[in-house]
Design a protein around this motif. Structure first.
Motif, PDB file in Angstrom:
ATOM      1  N   ASP A 128      57.736  70.451  54.745  1.00 34.67           N
ATOM      2  CA  ASP A 128      56.778  71.041  54.385  1.00 34.67           C
ATOM      3  C   ASP A 128      56.837  72.504  54.696  1.00 34.67           C
ATOM      4  O   ASP A 128      56.079  73.402  53.965  1.00 34.67           O
ATOM      5  CB  ASP A 128      55.379  70.555  54.667  1.00 34.67           C
ATOM      6  N   GLU A 149      60.055  75.593  51.644  1.00 37.24           N
ATOM      7  CA  GLU A 149      59.907  76.407  50.628  1.00 37.24           C
ATOM      8  C   GLU A 149      58.858  77.615  50.995  1.00 37.24           C
ATOM      9  O   GLU A 149      59.206  78.512  50.649  1.00 37.24           O
ATOM     10  CB  GLU A 149      59.094  75.509  49.567  1.00 37.24           C
ATOM     11  N   ARG A 175      60.966  79.972  52.931  1.00 36.77           N
ATOM     12  CA  ARG A 175      62.024  80.711  51.922  1.00 36.77           C
ATOM     13  C   ARG A 175      61.262  81.863  51.200  1.00 36.77           C
ATOM     14  O   ARG A 175      62.037  82.758  51.111  1.00 36.77           O
ATOM     15  CB  ARG A 175      62.551  79.788  51.275  1.00 36.77           C
ATOM     16  N   ALA A 176      59.893  81.719  50.953  1.00 32.79           N
ATOM     17  CA  ALA A 176      59.251  82.630  50.143  1.00 32.79           C
ATOM     18  C   ALA A 176      58.616  83.895  50.952  1.00 32.79           C
ATOM     19  O   ALA A 176      58.283  84.673  50.396  1.00 32.79           O
ATOM     20  CB  ALA A 176      58.208  82.199  49.278  1.00 32.79           C
TER      21      ALA A 176
END
Length: 98
Positions: free
Chosen positions: A26, A29, A32-33
């Motif tokens: 979880d 993502e 990475r943002a």
């Protein structure tokens, strides 16, 4: 200034591998943002299942510090609470000169 490579090692208690795997997955993502995240990869050791390793790169130390204080890191640690064999090992790396 060069990017800062980081390796984190997270070890699940026996029988808690699925819980820890899901909590760490979880993180991928949203991490990475984040501003300053150059790369973030989650791996599980083939030699020691339940040992998870992130291989990361951050633009600078302040971006890494901000990452460690994000709600998604807090949520992952809360989800893994009681399921870790030891505290996560976070290792910012430097090159060893020849």
């Amino acid at each position: 200034m060069p990017d800062i490579p980081v390796v984190a090692v997270i070890v699940a208690n026996p029988g808690s591998e699925d819980v820890v795997r899901a909590a760490l997955a979880d993180l991928v993502e949203p991490t990475r943002a984040e501003e300053g995240c150059r790369s973030y990869e989650l791996h599980e050791s083939a030699a020691a299942p339940g040992t998870f390793v992130t291989i990361e790169s951050w633009s600078d130390a302040s971006d890494l510090d901000k990452h460690l204080a994000t709600p998604h890191v807090a949520a992952a640690l809360a989800a893994a609470d009681g399921h870790l064999a030891l505290a996560p090992g976070i290792h910012p790396l430097t090159v060893v000169p020849r």
